[in-house]
Motif scaffolding. Structure first.
Motif, PDB file in Angstrom:
ATOM      1  N   GLY A 186      17.867   6.330   8.827  1.00  0.00           N
ATOM      2  CA  GLY A 186      17.262   5.503   7.783  1.00  0.00           C
ATOM      3  C   GLY A 186      16.563   4.290   8.361  1.00  0.00           C
ATOM      4  N   LEU A 187      17.155   3.704   9.402  1.00  0.00           N
ATOM      5  CA  LEU A 187      16.524   2.556  10.052  1.00  0.00           C
ATOM      6  C   LEU A 187      15.181   2.943  10.664  1.00  0.00           C
ATOM      7  N   ILE A 188      15.101   4.154  11.206  1.00  0.00           N
ATOM      8  CA  ILE A 188      13.821   4.649  11.723  1.00  0.00           C
ATOM      9  C   ILE A 188      12.797   4.751  10.596  1.00  0.00           C
ATOM     10  N   GLY A 189      13.250   5.199   9.427  1.00  0.00           N
ATOM     11  CA  GLY A 189      12.356   5.284   8.280  1.00  0.00           C
ATOM     12  C   GLY A 189      11.833   3.926   7.857  1.00  0.00           C
ATOM     13  N   PHE A 190      12.704   2.905   7.853  1.00  0.00           N
ATOM     14  CA  PHE A 190      12.261   1.556   7.495  1.00  0.00           C
ATOM     15  C   PHE A 190      11.211   1.046   8.479  1.00  0.00           C
ATOM     16  N   THR A 191      11.374   1.448   9.752  1.00  0.00           N
ATOM     17  CA  THR A 191      10.444   0.989  10.783  1.00  0.00           C
ATOM     18  C   THR A 191       9.072   1.637  10.632  1.00  0.00           C
ATOM     19  N   LEU A 192       9.074   2.955  10.403  1.00  0.00           N
ATOM     20  CA  LEU A 192       7.811   3.699  10.350  1.00  0.00           C
ATOM     21  C   LEU A 192       7.097   3.552   9.018  1.00  0.00           C
ATOM     22  N   LEU A 193       7.869   3.324   7.946  1.00  0.00           N
ATOM     23  CA  LEU A 193       7.249   3.293   6.628  1.00  0.00           C
ATOM     24  C   LEU A 193       7.787   2.136   5.793  1.00  0.00           C
ATOM     25  N   PRO A 194       7.442   0.894   6.116  1.00  0.00           N
ATOM     26  CA  PRO A 194       7.846  -0.219   5.255  1.00  0.00           C
ATOM     27  C   PRO A 194       7.246  -0.030   3.863  1.00  0.00           C
ATOM     28  N   THR A 195       8.081  -0.162   2.844  1.00  0.00           N
ATOM     29  CA  THR A 195       7.654   0.175   1.484  1.00  0.00           C
ATOM     30  C   THR A 195       8.054  -0.915   0.510  1.00  0.00           C
ATOM     31  N   CYS A 196       7.122  -1.312  -0.309  1.00  0.00           N
ATOM     32  CA  CYS A 196       7.388  -2.290  -1.352  1.00  0.00           C
ATOM     33  C   CYS A 196       8.079  -1.604  -2.528  1.00  0.00           C
ATOM     34  N   PRO A 197       9.236  -2.090  -2.971  1.00  0.00           N
ATOM     35  CA  PRO A 197       9.897  -1.481  -4.128  1.00  0.00           C
ATOM     36  C   PRO A 197       9.118  -1.752  -5.409  1.00  0.00           C
TER      37      PRO A 197
ATOM     38  N   HIS B 276       1.550   6.523  -7.057  1.00  0.00           N
ATOM     39  CA  HIS B 276       0.448   7.381  -7.483  1.00  0.00           C
ATOM     40  C   HIS B 276       0.766   8.854  -7.241  1.00  0.00           C
ATOM     41  N   LEU B 277       1.454   9.156  -6.148  1.00  0.00           N
ATOM     42  CA  LEU B 277       1.841  10.546  -5.887  1.00  0.00           C
ATOM     43  C   LEU B 277       2.820  11.039  -6.948  1.00  0.00           C
ATOM     44  N   GLU B 278       3.760  10.207  -7.316  1.00  0.00           N
ATOM     45  CA  GLU B 278       4.709  10.594  -8.364  1.00  0.00           C
ATOM     46  C   GLU B 278       4.007  10.809  -9.700  1.00  0.00           C
ATOM     47  N   GLN B 279       3.067   9.949 -10.013  1.00  0.00           N
ATOM     48  CA  GLN B 279       2.336  10.118 -11.267  1.00  0.00           C
ATOM     49  C   GLN B 279       1.518  11.397 -11.261  1.00  0.00           C
ATOM     50  N   THR B 280       0.967  11.727 -10.118  1.00  0.00           N
ATOM     51  CA  THR B 280       0.208  12.971 -10.010  1.00  0.00           C
ATOM     52  C   THR B 280       1.118  14.188 -10.189  1.00  0.00           C
ATOM     53  N   LEU B 281       2.323  14.104  -9.630  1.00  0.00           N
ATOM     54  CA  LEU B 281       3.281  15.206  -9.719  1.00  0.00           C
ATOM     55  C   LEU B 281       4.137  15.134 -10.980  1.00  0.00           C
ATOM     56  N   ARG B 282       3.869  14.152 -11.839  1.00  0.00           N
ATOM     57  CA  ARG B 282       4.644  13.949 -13.078  1.00  0.00           C
ATOM     58  C   ARG B 282       6.135  13.754 -12.779  1.00  0.00           C
ATOM     59  N   LEU B 283       6.402  12.964 -11.739  1.00  0.00           N
ATOM     60  CA  LEU B 283       7.781  12.656 -11.365  1.00  0.00           C
ATOM     61  C   LEU B 283       8.132  11.202 -11.633  1.00  0.00           C
ATOM     62  N   ASN B 284       7.248  10.504 -12.339  1.00  0.00           N
ATOM     63  CA  ASN B 284       7.422   9.073 -12.536  1.00  0.00           C
ATOM     64  C   ASN B 284       8.447   8.785 -13.632  1.00  0.00           C
TER      65      ASN B 284
ATOM     66  N   HIS C  89      13.932   1.207  -6.305  1.00  0.00           N
ATOM     67  CA  HIS C  89      13.490   2.364  -5.542  1.00  0.00           C
ATOM     68  C   HIS C  89      12.673   3.298  -6.433  1.00  0.00           C
ATOM     69  N   TYR C  90      11.802   4.045  -5.768  1.00  0.00           N
ATOM     70  CA  TYR C  90      11.094   5.131  -6.436  1.00  0.00           C
ATOM     71  C   TYR C  90      11.960   6.392  -6.381  1.00  0.00           C
ATOM     72  N   PHE C  91      11.560   7.366  -7.196  1.00  0.00           N
ATOM     73  CA  PHE C  91      12.284   8.635  -7.173  1.00  0.00           C
ATOM     74  C   PHE C  91      12.185   9.284  -5.790  1.00  0.00           C
ATOM     75  N   LEU C  92      11.018   9.194  -5.163  1.00  0.00           N
ATOM     76  CA  LEU C  92      10.848   9.806  -3.844  1.00  0.00           C
ATOM     77  C   LEU C  92      11.658   9.069  -2.779  1.00  0.00           C
TER      78      LEU C  92
ATOM     79  N   ASP D 170       0.828  -1.211   0.000  1.00  0.00           N
ATOM     80  CA  ASP D 170       0.000   0.000   0.000  1.00  0.00           C
ATOM     81  C   ASP D 170       0.859   1.256   0.000  1.00  0.00           C
ATOM     82  N   HIS D 171       1.910   1.249   0.785  1.00  0.00           N
ATOM     83  CA  HIS D 171       2.805   2.409   0.819  1.00  0.00           C
ATOM     84  C   HIS D 171       3.488   2.599  -0.533  1.00  0.00           C
ATOM     85  N   GLY D 172       3.936   1.505  -1.141  1.00  0.00           N
ATOM     86  CA  GLY D 172       4.584   1.621  -2.447  1.00  0.00           C
ATOM     87  C   GLY D 172       3.645   2.170  -3.502  1.00  0.00           C
ATOM     88  N   LEU D 173       2.409   1.696  -3.526  1.00  0.00           N
ATOM     89  CA  LEU D 173       1.431   2.199  -4.496  1.00  0.00           C
ATOM     90  C   LEU D 173       1.097   3.663  -4.240  1.00  0.00           C
ATOM     91  N   ALA D 174       1.035   4.044  -2.974  1.00  0.00           N
ATOM     92  CA  ALA D 174       0.747   5.447  -2.654  1.00  0.00           C
ATOM     93  C   ALA D 174       1.862   6.355  -3.176  1.00  0.00           C
TER      94      ALA D 174
END
Length: 322
Positions: free
Chosen positions: A121-132, A53-61, A220-223, A46-50
């Motif tokens: 960065g480890l804190i980021g992995f904990t709070l926001l697990p993201t599917c590549p 979709h945000l990148e596509q909206t901002l034309r950053l894909n 990885h995503y651009f973001l 869900d986080h990866g898709l979000a």
């Protein structure tokens, strides 16, 4: 004689036999932390898709065209996979060793910056697990180039881990991208401390190449890359406070050891923050420390035995002492 003051603290070059275990321990904690913070796969998707979709909206894909480029051209895709699987673990230690050997004055700050950012960065992995991107459903248009070109390297279909060891890595730790963050750290140090133009050029190119690689291989995503750069920025701001805190903790531990084991640090030099032995002591008028040279500007008491050549008596004491 005026009271002696505490000698100024001098920074000594770090010793490799203390630095190497410290770095090894921090990296081991980071690696173990990545495994322990594995979140729910559905949440990571869900986080990866979000993010997508945000990148596509901002034309950053930019991930789709780069991924198609590497998928269609093995001459680009294979080197990119090797770069993703190896440079992260080769260039970063090499730059750290280079700073240690050639620019020791900047080493401690650089090491603290790297470690602080890595823990952030480890804190980021904990709070926001993201599917590549590569692990999303195929309908989203991404191809896992690591799996496509796995026959060329040591990795299998599970990220850059050697075949059979995919379970030893967290494949959903994509946000932030520390591949990009560490590459930016390397680039800044090469630019700042490199003397040859070629070294500084590598400092500029390396973070850009790694950003291209992590997006083109669909890891990885651009973001994610933006977040990796942001983590390094925050780490740079926190490096000085963290170093001061570490100094206080070290000094407190040293004081406790000194109290518990008297004499252990008695021979410590001024560089360790030791005070002059004679601090707070004064000599009597006319008294000389044995072996001390007398300056030509010092007045010699005419009544002293050294001046008269006579024998010292009770009546020969200086007037100031009477």
């Amino acid at each position: 004689m005026p009271h002696a003051t505490t000698a100024p603290v001098q920074r000594h070059r770090p010793r490799w036999w203390t630095e190497l275990p410290l770095i090894a321990v921090v990296y081991a904690l980071y690696s173990a932390g990545r495994l322990l913070v594995r979140g729910d796969v559905a949440t990571a998707v869900d986080h990866g898709l979000a993010i997508l979709h945000l990148e596509q909206t901002l034309r950053l894909n930019a991930e789709h065209p780069l991924n198609r480029l590497l998928t269609a051209h093995p001459s680009i895709g294979v080197p990119a996979d090797f770069a993703y699987a190896s440079l992260h673990y080769v260039v970063t230690p090499a730059v750290l060793i280079w700073i240690f050997r050639r620019h020791s004055a900047a080493y401690r700050a650089a090491r603290t910056w790297l470690m602080t950012s890595t823990l952030l960065g480890l804190i980021g992995f904990t709070l926001l697990p993201t599917c590549p991107p590569r692990l999303l459903d195929a309908g989203h248009g991404f191809v896992d180039t690591m799996a496509q070109y796995s026959s060329y390297g040591w990795w299998g279909a599970e990220a850059s881990a050697p075949r059979g060891l995919g379970g030893m890595t967290n494949q959903y730790a994509a946000m932030p991208s520390l591949h990009v963050g560490w590459a930016l750290w390397c680039g800044i140090l090469l630019w700042r401390h490199g003397r040859h133009p070629a070294v500084r050029a590598v400092g500029v190119a390396y973070p850009l190449v790694i950003t291209f690689v992590v997006m083109g291989t669909a890891n990885h995503y651009f973001l994610d890359a933006v977040a990796g750069a942001a983590v390094m920025g925050v780490g740079a701001l926190l490096a000085t406070p963290v170093a001061r805190l570490a100094d206080r903790v070290t000094a407190r531990c040293r004081d406790r050891v000194a109290v518990r084991f008297p004499g252990r640090f008695a021979t410590a030099g001024a560089g360790a923050g030791a005070t002059v032995v004679s601090a707070g002591c004064e000599t009597s008028a006319g008294e000389r420390i044995p072996g001390q040279r007398t300056s030509s500007a010092d007045p010699i008491d005419a009544a002293s035995p050294a001046a008269s050549g006579g024998t010292a008596t009770a009546g020969d004491a200086p007037a100031a002492a009477r």
